[in-house]
Design an enzyme around this catalytic site. Sequence first.
Site, PDB file in Angstrom:
ATOM      1  N   CYS A   1      -9.309  13.659 -11.729  1.00  0.00           N
ATOM      2  CA  CYS A   1      -9.585  12.366 -12.406  1.00  0.00           C
ATOM      3  C   CYS A   1     -10.623  12.501 -13.519  1.00  0.00           C
ATOM      4  O   CYS A   1     -11.027  11.509 -14.125  1.00  0.00           O
ATOM      5  CB  CYS A   1     -10.036  11.327 -11.364  1.00  0.00           C
TER       6      CYS A   1
ATOM      7  N   ASN B   1     -19.965  30.893 -26.491  1.00  0.00           N
ATOM      8  CA  ASN B   1     -20.669  31.069 -25.224  1.00  0.00           C
ATOM      9  C   ASN B   1     -20.755  29.757 -24.461  1.00  0.00           C
ATOM     10  O   ASN B   1     -20.803  28.685 -25.059  1.00  0.00           O
ATOM     11  CB  ASN B   1     -22.075  31.634 -25.478  1.00  0.00           C
TER      12      ASN B   1
ATOM     13  N   PRO C   1     -23.461  45.909 -32.335  1.00  0.00           N
ATOM     14  CA  PRO C   1     -23.711  47.362 -32.257  1.00  0.00           C
ATOM     15  C   PRO C   1     -22.433  48.192 -32.366  1.00  0.00           C
ATOM     16  O   PRO C   1     -22.445  49.362 -32.711  1.00  0.00           O
ATOM     17  CB  PRO C   1     -24.362  47.553 -30.878  1.00  0.00           C
TER      18      PRO C   1
ATOM     19  N   HIS D   1     -16.060  26.683 -26.300  1.00  0.00           N
ATOM     20  CA  HIS D   1     -15.513  26.989 -24.976  1.00  0.00           C
ATOM     21  C   HIS D   1     -16.237  26.260 -23.848  1.00  0.00           C
ATOM     22  O   HIS D   1     -16.122  26.657 -22.693  1.00  0.00           O
ATOM     23  CB  HIS D   1     -15.544  28.509 -24.735  1.00  0.00           C
TER      24      HIS D   1
HETATM   25  C1  BV8 Z   1      -5.776  28.210 -26.652  1.00  0.00           C
HETATM   26  C2  BV8 Z   1     -14.992  30.140 -21.398  1.00  0.00           C
HETATM   27  C3  BV8 Z   1      -3.997  26.789 -27.249  1.00  0.00           C
HETATM   28  C4  BV8 Z   1     -14.677  30.518 -19.978  1.00  0.00           C
HETATM   29  C5  BV8 Z   1     -13.616  31.620 -22.779  1.00  0.00           C
HETATM   30  C6  BV8 Z   1      -1.792  36.516 -27.228  1.00  0.00           C
HETATM   31  C7  BV8 Z   1      -2.254  36.740 -28.514  1.00  0.00           C
HETATM   32  C8  BV8 Z   1      -3.207  35.920 -29.093  1.00  0.00           C
HETATM   33  C9  BV8 Z   1      -3.729  34.823 -28.397  1.00  0.00           C
HETATM   34  C10 BV8 Z   1      -3.289  34.608 -27.119  1.00  0.00           C
HETATM   35  C11 BV8 Z   1      -2.329  35.422 -26.526  1.00  0.00           C
HETATM   36  N1  BV8 Z   1      -2.097  34.962 -25.287  1.00  0.00           N
HETATM   37  C12 BV8 Z   1      -2.859  33.857 -25.061  1.00  0.00           C
HETATM   38  C13 BV8 Z   1      -3.590  33.633 -26.175  1.00  0.00           C
HETATM   39  C14 BV8 Z   1      -4.532  32.535 -26.373  1.00  0.00           C
HETATM   40  C15 BV8 Z   1      -5.849  32.878 -25.666  1.00  0.00           C
HETATM   41  C16 BV8 Z   1      -6.433  34.189 -26.150  1.00  0.00           C
HETATM   42  O1  BV8 Z   1      -7.001  34.244 -27.234  1.00  0.00           O
HETATM   43  N2  BV8 Z   1      -6.312  35.226 -25.317  1.00  0.00           N
HETATM   44  C17 BV8 Z   1      -6.868  36.516 -25.691  1.00  0.00           C
HETATM   45  C18 BV8 Z   1      -7.477  37.178 -24.472  1.00  0.00           C
HETATM   46  C19 BV8 Z   1      -5.764  37.344 -26.330  1.00  0.00           C
HETATM   47  N3  BV8 Z   1      -6.733  31.803 -26.023  1.00  0.00           N
HETATM   48  C20 BV8 Z   1      -6.739  30.686 -25.279  1.00  0.00           C
HETATM   49  O2  BV8 Z   1      -6.089  30.536 -24.270  1.00  0.00           O
HETATM   50  C21 BV8 Z   1      -7.601  29.550 -25.814  1.00  0.00           C
HETATM   51  N4  BV8 Z   1      -6.818  28.344 -25.824  1.00  0.00           N
HETATM   52  O3  BV8 Z   1      -5.371  29.094 -27.364  1.00  0.00           O
HETATM   53  O4  BV8 Z   1      -5.217  26.947 -26.579  1.00  0.00           O
HETATM   54  C22 BV8 Z   1      -2.974  27.177 -26.228  1.00  0.00           C
HETATM   55  C23 BV8 Z   1      -2.829  26.357 -25.127  1.00  0.00           C
HETATM   56  C24 BV8 Z   1      -1.835  26.695 -24.189  1.00  0.00           C
HETATM   57  C25 BV8 Z   1      -1.069  27.871 -24.360  1.00  0.00           C
HETATM   58  C26 BV8 Z   1      -1.297  28.706 -25.460  1.00  0.00           C
HETATM   59  C27 BV8 Z   1      -2.251  28.360 -26.410  1.00  0.00           C
HETATM   60  C28 BV8 Z   1      -8.804  29.352 -24.920  1.00  0.00           C
HETATM   61  C29 BV8 Z   1      -9.756  30.504 -25.077  1.00  0.00           C
HETATM   62  C30 BV8 Z   1     -11.073  30.176 -24.370  1.00  0.00           C
HETATM   63  C31 BV8 Z   1     -11.248  31.072 -23.156  1.00  0.00           C
HETATM   64  N5  BV8 Z   1     -12.574  30.846 -22.569  1.00  0.00           N
HETATM   65  N6  BV8 Z   1     -14.835  31.318 -22.267  1.00  0.00           N
HETATM   66  C32 BV8 Z   1     -15.775  31.330 -19.359  1.00  0.00           C
HETATM   67  O5  BV8 Z   1     -16.687  31.793 -20.066  1.00  0.00           O
HETATM   68  O6  BV8 Z   1     -15.733  31.493 -18.129  1.00  0.00           O
HETATM   69  S1  BV8 Z   1     -13.489  32.979 -23.779  1.00  0.00           S
HETATM   70  C33 BV8 Z   1     -14.602  34.186 -23.218  1.00  0.00           C
HETATM   71  O7  BV8 Z   1     -14.059  35.447 -23.519  1.00  0.00           O
HETATM   72  C34 BV8 Z   1     -15.913  34.151 -23.966  1.00  0.00           C
HETATM   73  O8  BV8 Z   1     -16.294  32.835 -24.285  1.00  0.00           O
HETATM   74  C35 BV8 Z   1     -15.675  34.995 -25.203  1.00  0.00           C
HETATM   75  O9  BV8 Z   1     -15.354  34.181 -26.291  1.00  0.00           O
HETATM   76  C36 BV8 Z   1     -14.427  35.768 -24.856  1.00  0.00           C
HETATM   77  C37 BV8 Z   1     -14.576  37.256 -24.939  1.00  0.00           C
HETATM   78  O10 BV8 Z   1     -15.629  37.643 -23.991  1.00  0.00           O
HETATM   79  P1  BV8 Z   1     -16.526  39.019 -24.280  1.00  0.00           P
HETATM   80  O11 BV8 Z   1     -15.627  40.071 -24.839  1.00  0.00           O
HETATM   81  O12 BV8 Z   1     -17.443  39.394 -23.200  1.00  0.00           O
HETATM   82  O13 BV8 Z   1     -17.465  38.522 -25.300  1.00  0.00           O
HETATM   83  P2  BV8 Z   1     -17.249  38.713 -26.723  1.00  0.00           P
HETATM   84  O14 BV8 Z   1     -15.848  38.560 -27.190  1.00  0.00           O
HETATM   85  O15 BV8 Z   1     -18.179  37.740 -27.231  1.00  0.00           O
HETATM   86  O16 BV8 Z   1     -17.587  40.323 -26.879  1.00  0.00           O
HETATM   87  C38 BV8 Z   1     -18.867  40.824 -26.604  1.00  0.00           C
HETATM   88  C39 BV8 Z   1     -19.281  41.447 -27.939  1.00  0.00           C
HETATM   89  O17 BV8 Z   1     -20.689  41.544 -27.990  1.00  0.00           O
HETATM   90  C40 BV8 Z   1     -18.733  42.865 -28.132  1.00  0.00           C
HETATM   91  O18 BV8 Z   1     -18.167  42.993 -29.419  1.00  0.00           O
HETATM   92  C41 BV8 Z   1     -20.005  43.735 -28.030  1.00  0.00           C
HETATM   93  O19 BV8 Z   1     -19.944  44.883 -28.874  1.00  0.00           O
HETATM   94  C42 BV8 Z   1     -21.046  42.798 -28.535  1.00  0.00           C
HETATM   95  N7  BV8 Z   1     -22.421  43.067 -28.090  1.00  0.00           N
HETATM   96  C43 BV8 Z   1     -22.830  43.624 -26.923  1.00  0.00           C
HETATM   97  N8  BV8 Z   1     -24.187  43.651 -26.898  1.00  0.00           N
HETATM   98  C44 BV8 Z   1     -24.617  43.090 -28.064  1.00  0.00           C
HETATM   99  C45 BV8 Z   1     -23.495  42.711 -28.819  1.00  0.00           C
HETATM  100  N9  BV8 Z   1     -23.591  42.136 -30.026  1.00  0.00           N
HETATM  101  C46 BV8 Z   1     -24.831  41.920 -30.508  1.00  0.00           C
HETATM  102  N10 BV8 Z   1     -25.967  42.248 -29.842  1.00  0.00           N
HETATM  103  C47 BV8 Z   1     -25.888  42.832 -28.625  1.00  0.00           C
HETATM  104  N11 BV8 Z   1     -27.018  43.158 -27.959  1.00  0.00           N
HETATM  105 ZN    ZN Z   2     -11.514  12.969  -8.931  1.00  0.00          ZN
END
Ligand code: BV8
Ligand code: ZN
Length: 252
Positions: free
Chosen positions: A135, A107, A221, A124
């Site tokens: 810069c 988060n 959940p 993140h």
């Molecule tokens: C990287 C900051 C190396 C920004 C975020 C293909 C396959 C695999 C991987 C990749 C691919 N293509 C690209 C990738 C890599 C990519 C990736 O993983 N993509 C995914 C979409 C497939 N990852 C990256 O790019 C990372 N960097 O790999 O660097 C690299 C470099 C260059 C080229 C390639 C690789 C960077 C990832 C960071 C992205 N930034 N956040 C911002 O917030 O604005 S991630 C962002 O989305 C959140 O931080 C969170 O982690 C993620 C998912 O969001 P949500 O789904 O909303 O949240 P969450 O996952 O937490 O799900 C909510 C959950 O809560 C649900 O399960 C729900 O049931 C549950 N819930 C709901 N209510 C409750 C609850 N649980 C408990 N109690 C409740 N009440």
């Molecule tokens: Zn600058």
Amino acid sequence: MDAELTRSLVVAADLLANAQAVAVLTGAGVSAESGVSTFRDARSGLWSHFDPLQLASPEGFAADPGLVWRWYMHRLAAVEAASPNPGHLALVQLERLTPGFTLITQNVDDLHERAGNVHTLHLHGHIARFFCQTCQTPYTLRPEDRTAPMPPVCRFCPGYIRPGVVWFGEILPERELRAAWQAADACDLFLVIGTSGVVYPASQLPLRARRHGAPIIEINPEASELSPLADICLRGPSGVVLPHLVAQMHRR
Ligand code: BV8
Ligand code: ZN
């Protein structure tokens, strides 16, 4: 709470009480009960027709810096208006109750810190921090920036100011990622709370823990990508389940 969840809570509390090194990975779900929407919920309301994966990316910012800036100002206001929920507060008690506790979060809000957790690893980044994309100079947000149609421009170069978060396609902060890997490798219990487990490399952390035999407890959940890895799935909202878990630990 149903009988199944109650039974699982007792087993989970036992594992926690006997653990020597606990690692916790949280996702947007832990902030949901504070009113901070998850990425999937972000598709509701006025931002519903935008794809968060597109907005939270360097390409999205380059294509429309104003749109992305306004999206972050909207989310920042929601975070600032929110308060830690009982789930955040229970994690603070858990930090105090268990030795070798490491909290790792995906988060970008500061609700774990505002609840009282002392060492939180932000994989993140932070939505309330800003820097120049050219810069890298850190930037302090001014009141007028919050309603501006475009991001502010840096004082030292023509670059735009951007949020201090890790966008899709960007690498994670080295220090935090290494510390998270070490915690996953050293733990004897791993908790996965409120994450869909779709985002890499954060989603690999429970896998590292499992590889050396640490049990995994999921609190969510709904089922997630990580559910198949979990030894115990506590199917409920973290704001309800975590306080019960801590209470059960005290009852032992
Ligand atoms: C990287 C900051 C190396 C920004 C975020 C293909 C396959 C695999 C991987 C990749 C691919 N293509 C690209 C990738 C890599 C990519 C990736 O993983 N993509 C995914 C979409 C497939 N990852 C990256 O790019 C990372 N960097 O790999 O660097 C690299 C470099 C260059 C080229 C390639 C690789 C960077 C990832 C960071 C992205 N930034 N956040 C911002 O917030 O604005 S991630 C962002 O989305 C959140 O931080 C969170 O982690 C993620 C998912 O969001 P949500 O789904 O909303 O949240 P969450 O996952 O937490 O799900 C909510 C959950 O809560 C649900 O399960 C729900 O049931 C549950 N819930 C709901 N209510 C409750 C609850 N649980 C408990 N109690 C409740 N009440
Ligand atoms: Zn600058």
